[in-house]
Every structure is written in C-alpha cells, then in structure tokens.
Design a protein around this motif. Structure first.
Motif, PDB file in Angstrom:
ATOM      1  N   ASP A   1       0.839  -1.201   0.000  1.00  0.00           N
ATOM      2  CA  ASP A   1       0.000   0.000   0.000  1.00  0.00           C
ATOM      3  C   ASP A   1       0.875   1.252   0.000  1.00  0.00           C
ATOM      4  O   ASP A   1       1.542   1.563   0.978  1.00  0.00           O
ATOM      5  N   GLN A   2       0.877   1.979  -1.111  1.00  0.00           N
ATOM      6  CA  GLN A   2       1.640   3.227  -1.236  1.00  0.00           C
ATOM      7  C   GLN A   2       0.697   4.383  -1.567  1.00  0.00           C
ATOM      8  O   GLN A   2       1.054   5.314  -2.290  1.00  0.00           O
ATOM      9  N   SER A   3      -0.504   4.334  -1.019  1.00  0.00           N
ATOM     10  CA  SER A   3      -1.525   5.332  -1.344  1.00  0.00           C
ATOM     11  C   SER A   3      -1.180   6.720  -0.855  1.00  0.00           C
ATOM     12  O   SER A   3      -1.805   7.705  -1.279  1.00  0.00           O
ATOM     13  N   THR A   4      -0.189   6.852   0.015  1.00  0.00           N
ATOM     14  CA  THR A   4       0.221   8.179   0.487  1.00  0.00           C
ATOM     15  C   THR A   4       1.450   8.706  -0.243  1.00  0.00           C
ATOM     16  O   THR A   4       1.899   9.825   0.039  1.00  0.00           O
ATOM     17  N   VAL A   5       2.019   7.927  -1.172  1.00  0.00           N
ATOM     18  CA  VAL A   5       3.281   8.303  -1.824  1.00  0.00           C
ATOM     19  C   VAL A   5       2.993   8.727  -3.264  1.00  0.00           C
ATOM     20  O   VAL A   5       2.705   7.901  -4.127  1.00  0.00           O
ATOM     21  N   ALA A   6       3.092  10.024  -3.523  1.00  0.00           N
ATOM     22  CA  ALA A   6       2.790  10.548  -4.855  1.00  0.00           C
ATOM     23  C   ALA A   6       3.741  10.009  -5.909  1.00  0.00           C
ATOM     24  O   ALA A   6       3.339   9.767  -7.056  1.00  0.00           O
ATOM     25  N   SER A   7       5.018   9.800  -5.547  1.00  0.00           N
ATOM     26  CA  SER A   7       5.997   9.355  -6.532  1.00  0.00           C
ATOM     27  C   SER A   7       5.829   7.888  -6.915  1.00  0.00           C
ATOM     28  O   SER A   7       6.522   7.396  -7.809  1.00  0.00           O
ATOM     29  N   PHE A   8       4.904   7.182  -6.266  1.00  0.00           N
ATOM     30  CA  PHE A   8       4.510   5.830  -6.662  1.00  0.00           C
ATOM     31  C   PHE A   8       3.077   5.807  -7.183  1.00  0.00           C
ATOM     32  O   PHE A   8       2.442   4.756  -7.249  1.00  0.00           O
ATOM     33  N   GLY A   9       2.557   6.974  -7.556  1.00  0.00           N
ATOM     34  CA  GLY A   9       1.224   7.049  -8.129  1.00  0.00           C
ATOM     35  C   GLY A   9       0.092   6.950  -7.128  1.00  0.00           C
ATOM     36  O   GLY A   9      -1.059   6.826  -7.504  1.00  0.00           O
ATOM     37  N   ARG A  10       0.418   6.993  -5.827  1.00  0.00           N
ATOM     38  CA  ARG A  10      -0.588   6.814  -4.759  1.00  0.00           C
ATOM     39  C   ARG A  10      -1.383   5.524  -4.967  1.00  0.00           C
ATOM     40  O   ARG A  10      -2.590   5.466  -4.718  1.00  0.00           O
ATOM     41  N   SER A  11      -0.687   4.499  -5.425  1.00  0.00           N
ATOM     42  CA  SER A  11      -1.342   3.215  -5.641  1.00  0.00           C
ATOM     43  C   SER A  11      -1.515   2.486  -4.311  1.00  0.00           C
ATOM     44  O   SER A  11      -0.578   2.420  -3.508  1.00  0.00           O
ATOM     45  N   ALA A  12      -2.670   1.922  -4.104  1.00  0.00           N
ATOM     46  CA  ALA A  12      -2.925   1.155  -2.887  1.00  0.00           C
ATOM     47  C   ALA A  12      -2.350  -0.252  -2.968  1.00  0.00           C
ATOM     48  O   ALA A  12      -2.375  -0.987  -1.979  1.00  0.00           O
ATOM     49  N   LYS A  13      -1.820  -0.606  -4.135  1.00  0.00           N
ATOM     50  CA  LYS A  13      -1.279  -1.956  -4.291  1.00  0.00           C
ATOM     51  C   LYS A  13      -0.139  -1.930  -5.302  1.00  0.00           C
ATOM     52  O   LYS A  13      -0.363  -1.960  -6.512  1.00  0.00           O
ATOM     53  N   VAL A  14       1.091  -1.853  -4.792  1.00  0.00           N
ATOM     54  CA  VAL A  14       2.271  -1.924  -5.640  1.00  0.00           C
ATOM     55  C   VAL A  14       2.785  -3.352  -5.618  1.00  0.00           C
ATOM     56  O   VAL A  14       2.953  -3.949  -4.550  1.00  0.00           O
ATOM     57  N   GLU A  15       3.033  -3.909  -6.815  1.00  0.00           N
ATOM     58  CA  GLU A  15       3.329  -5.333  -6.917  1.00  0.00           C
ATOM     59  C   GLU A  15       4.667  -5.583  -7.617  1.00  0.00           C
ATOM     60  O   GLU A  15       5.189  -4.728  -8.342  1.00  0.00           O
ATOM     61  N   SER A  16       5.179  -6.791  -7.422  1.00  0.00           N
ATOM     62  CA  SER A  16       6.454  -7.198  -8.021  1.00  0.00           C
ATOM     63  C   SER A  16       6.257  -7.559  -9.489  1.00  0.00           C
ATOM     64  O   SER A  16       5.143  -7.837  -9.951  1.00  0.00           O
ATOM     65  N   SER A  17       7.368  -7.607 -10.235  1.00  0.00           N
ATOM     66  CA  SER A  17       7.298  -8.024 -11.635  1.00  0.00           C
ATOM     67  C   SER A  17       6.817  -9.463 -11.768  1.00  0.00           C
ATOM     68  O   SER A  17       6.085  -9.808 -12.699  1.00  0.00           O
ATOM     69  N   ARG A  18       7.228 -10.320 -10.856  1.00  0.00           N
ATOM     70  CA  ARG A  18       6.768 -11.708 -10.914  1.00  0.00           C
ATOM     71  C   ARG A  18       5.244 -11.785 -10.844  1.00  0.00           C
ATOM     72  O   ARG A  18       4.602 -12.490 -11.636  1.00  0.00           O
ATOM     73  N   LYS A  19       4.668 -11.049  -9.916  1.00  0.00           N
ATOM     74  CA  LYS A  19       3.209 -11.081  -9.766  1.00  0.00           C
ATOM     75  C   LYS A  19       2.522 -10.442 -10.972  1.00  0.00           C
ATOM     76  O   LYS A  19       1.541 -10.977 -11.506  1.00  0.00           O
ATOM     77  N   VAL A  20       3.057  -9.325 -11.442  1.00  0.00           N
ATOM     78  CA  VAL A  20       2.413  -8.599 -12.535  1.00  0.00           C
ATOM     79  C   VAL A  20       2.476  -9.383 -13.836  1.00  0.00           C
ATOM     80  O   VAL A  20       1.464  -9.523 -14.542  1.00  0.00           O
TER      81      VAL A  20
END
Length: 520
Positions: A187-206
């Motif tokens: 959860d990076q929903s507070t980080v603008a430089s990560f797009g405020r995404s609530a779910k940042v995932e690994s390349s393996r998962k994506v």
C-alpha cells in the motif's frame, strides 16, 4: 558536531590492512566521509583500468548521522537483510507497516565470484571496478524523474553509526554510508511518486497476471516514457526485477499497471575510459558508458537487458507513439530542471561533477527523439505478440498497400469481444510477426491479407484453437501455422503452410512464457 571518518588507500593486488576500530559517532551529528577512498589509483592503473568516478568516490562529503529509532515517528525496525550480488540492503518497517530500505553506497561485486576467488587478485580487481558507478547518481534522479513524469524512489544520503537500533544487524550494517528510500511494495496510497497506488506489486506477480488474465494490462506509453528516461540516464541494467508496478482498477473490472523503476546503481555508468575496460566494452556491448552522445549504434546494447520486457509491453505502440513520448520528455527535461537536479548533490560533489553532468544531460536530452526512433526500429523488425491463458481472437487483415493490421480481442461468451490491442505493421519496418495463442481456445482469422513481404507465423499453444481464412489471399501468402496437434481446427488452402511441431515451453502457455522474463 563534525567528525572526519577516514579510509585507507590500497592497490588492486594487495588487500588493505585492517584499520583501527571506527569511532563512536552520536546520532544527530554530521560526519565528513568519503564513499570509497580505496578506489583512488595512480596514473598507470587509471590508464589501463579507467579513471571512472574515482575522484568522486574519494571526495569526503558532509552527511547527517541518523538513528533508526528517530528517523520517523515510532522509529524504524530492521526486519530483513538482503540485496543483490553487489549492493547490501537492509529492509526496515515503521509502526504503520510501511517499508523502507537502506542500500549501501559502496558495492561488492565479488560476491558473484566463487568463494575461492573473492579474496584474490581477480576479486580485488573486480571490486576496484565498483568505481564505474557514480556513488551519488541516484541522488539526482528524483528531480529529473519528477519533471519527466516517471515514478521514482526518493533516496536520502545518510550515515548509520554504531546504532543500537540495528539490533541483530548491528555488526554487519553499522558505520557505513547508505541511501535510505521507500520500498515500492504494498500500500503506497500516500506516496505521490509511486502514483498513490494502494497496491504496488512485483514483476513476478504482474507478469503472471498479464499472461493469465486478459483484462490486466500495462499502460504502455507510461512504460515507454520510463524506458526512454532510462536511456537518458544511461541506465542499461533494467531487467525485470529492477521494476515494481503501481496497480489501479479499471471501470470494466480489470487492472491497469504503471511502471515504477527502482535501483539506479547503473545510471551514469562510466566504464570505457581505460585501455582494458574499453576492450571489454567491445565484447560486452551492454556495458554502455554515460557519454555526451548516445550513439545510435549502441541503442541495442543499451537496452539488451530489458529486451524481453520491451518486446512484450510495447508491442501495440506505433512509431508515432514513440516520437510523441520522446518529444514530451525533451520538453520536460529543461535546462532549469537539470540545474535543480545537480543542485541536489552535496556541494563537494557539485564542484567535481556539475559541469560534466550539465553538458552530458543537456546533450542526451536533445538526442531523445532520434534515440526513440532507433529504439522503435529495433523492436519493429521482428515482432512477437503473446496472448494469455484465456481465449483470444487474433485478426490479421490488410490496412493498405504493404500494410498489415493486427487486432487482438478478448473473447467473451456473454457480450461482444473486447479489444486488447491493435497495430498496423509496415513492410519497410517489419520482417516478421509471430502470434502466440498460449492457453485458452484461441481463434486466428486471416482476412483479405495484403501482398507483403512480412512473414506471419502462428503458434497455437495450449487449448483447442482455430485458424480461419476470410476473403481472398495473396497468390503466395507468407504465412506458416505451427500446429501442435491437440485437437485444433485447421482447414486452410494449400498456399498456407501448416507444420506439425513440438512447442517449446516458452511457446505453449502462460507459465512457459514467463521463462522469457526470467520470472518463473
């Protein structure tokens, strides 16, 4: 308080003698410390093995001493040691569960060698080549990335003394210079430089999701922007694990992924300025140095590590898309932005490197449209289009003289098929187009194919697939259907070649295709 922390000079043929124990440094003070004084060498060594960034490594800079207990409210707790063969990492977590990472400024590539070679002459020479890295390079990237519209981490240069907050990791991680940055995960929903995404995932998962679910897709133009930015920085080490992905739900219930580049250790790489290192660079053409000119003949080598990703994720983008993104980047990376980025360096490093980087960054920025055109040319020559393990419909048809249009649809049983992607191939750019159905019951439709030299190959993969000709064919269609013989429906004119074949793992289904990305 200001303290001077010294380092010992050593040659690459003799190990450095053990020094005195480091002084006890209180937190909330400042140290003046060089990132790697051991990399300074004499003129003969530099002539043969390169000057690289030795002066930068040996230049003492003022750095704040931090305490893990006081860095954020409630402190940071170490939870896991890690890193690659070169970088030593320590993962940290705050009270809310948000993760950070300490990444060592100094590197140790000898860990990739057999243990019996690490302490010998080969190991010492390999360690010496850490000087090809700009030790503070990652420090100026955020300003450039923010202007470019590329997601980024926000590294902070810190010194960790003999800090009790390191706990069980104190022995291995105390008294060293680090970059402290957010870890792009969860959860990076507070980080603008990560797009405020609530779910940042690994390349393996994506990549697993991309290949198993047709409604999970990468925002291709955003990824292209990040890749051209890599070239601007001269960052050639962009394998799949160098990325994380911000995920966002779509109105139709799918997922859209946007790229988060991470680990800028190889940005601004300077390798080929010695006799022996230049010879090595001729053999290892991916070892691209950060020159004022991005030579178009070097674009292939500069992007070799990321080629499997680029071929998959940029497959539906046109030459116009590449040109528009490059033009946008060129406008955004203004002289003022470059000055602001350089100003983020410690003053001591600005004195050494500002003029060089100002000149190189401006020049490389101005070359981005030509570099993007060459990048497109390389990717357009031989195109591979993967499906997923769900049913797709691939439609190939004429789009004009010597033009072939591909449309790929997600097949639906309860509503109209939905378009996944579309692209028109020009015979002057493209030699071959290979379609991989992978899993699912796929349909390949050949509709009024044009007269063209483009070779078309269809690989059915798993599932029961069909190939259908609609309308007329050229007198000599350049089409080959590779049939693995598992119940496919293939009734075609004799002018189309049908060959029985035993599919390789990376041609058969989604799990196999992951082998191309070194993720399975």
């Amino acid at each position: 308080m200001v303290l001077l922390v010294g380092g010992l000079f050593c040659s690459c043929t003799e190990p450095a003698p053990a020094g005195p124990p480091p002084p006890v440094i209180p937190p909330d003070s400042v140290v003046t410390v060089a990132a790697g004084p051991q990399y300074m060498r004499g003129p003969v060594h530099r002539f043969f093995w390169g000057g690289h960034y030795r002066e930068v490594w040996s230049k003492p800079v003022r750095v704040p001493v931090v305490s893990l207990r006081n860095l954020v409210p409630g402190g940071l707790t170490p939870i896991e040691a890690g890193g690659s063969f070169q970088t030593k990492n320590l993962r940290l977590v705050d009270q809310s569960g948000r993760q950070f990472v300490l990444r060592s400024v100094d590197k140790d590539p000898t860990k990739a060698l057999p243990e019996n070679l690490q302490a010998g002459a080969i190991g010492r020479l390999m360690k010496d080549q850490t000087s090809v890295i700009q030790p503070y390079g990652a420090y100026i990237v955020p300003v450039l990335a923010q202007a470019a519209g590329v997601y980024h981490t926000n590294p902070r240069l810190v010194y960790v003394g003999d800090d009790g907050g390191l706990g069980a990791f104190q022995k291995d991680y105390a008294n060293a210079l680090y970059l402290l940055e957010e870890r792009p995960e969860g959860d990076q929903s507070t980080v603008a430089s990560f797009g405020r995404s609530a779910k940042v995932e690994s390349s393996r998962k994506v990549f697993t999701n991309l290949l198993f679910k047709a409604d999970h897709r990468v925002e291709a133009t955003q990824y292209l922007r990040a890749r051209l930015f890599d070239m601007f920085l001269g960052d050639w080490s962009r394998r799949e694990d160098q990325w994380r992905w911000a995920s966002f739900g779509t109105p139709a219930g799918g997922v859209r992924y946007e790229a988060i580049p991470r680990d800028r250790d190889h940005a601004f790489f300077k390798f080929d300025d010695g006799v022996f290192t230049r010879i090595i660079s001729w053999v290892k053409s991916n070892y691209q140095s950060f020159h004022e000119e991005i030579r178009l003949g070097d674009v292939e080598g500069l992007n070799r590590a990321a080629r499997p990703m680029d071929k998959s994720l940029l497959v539906y983008l046109s030459a116009t898309d590449f040109r528009q993104v490059a033009d946008s980047l060129k406008r955004r990376l203004s002289d003022q932005v470059i000055e602001e980025a350089i100003a983020a360096w410690p003053a001591e490093i600005q004195t050494l490197s500002a003029a060089e980087f100002r000149r190189k960054l401006r020049s490389r920025r101005d070359q981005l449209p030509a570099v993007a055109a060459k990048f497109y040319e390389l990717l357009a020559q031989d195109v591979e289009v993967p499906g997923t393990d769900q049913p797709e419909r691939f439609v190939l048809e004429a789009a004009g003289p010597a033009q072939l249009r591909l449309s790929v649809y997600q097949r639906n049983t309860t509503r109209a098929d939905s378009l996944i992607g579309q692209r028109t191939f020009l015979a002057r750019d493209t030699r071959s187009v290979k379609l991989f159905g992978l899993g699912g019951n796929d349909q390949f439709n050949l509709v009024n194919l044009p007269e063209t030299r483009i070779a078309i190959s269809i690989y059915d993969g798993a599932g029961q697939d069909g190939v259908l000709v609609v309308g007329k064919l050229p007198a000599r269609p350049n089409v080959t259907v590779y049939n693995c013989g598992d119940g496919n429906i293939i009734t075609l004119p004799k002018s189309i070649k049908v060959e029985a074949y035993q599919p390789k793992a990376e041609e058969f289904d989604a799990a196999g295709w992951l082998l191309r990305h070194r993720l399975y």
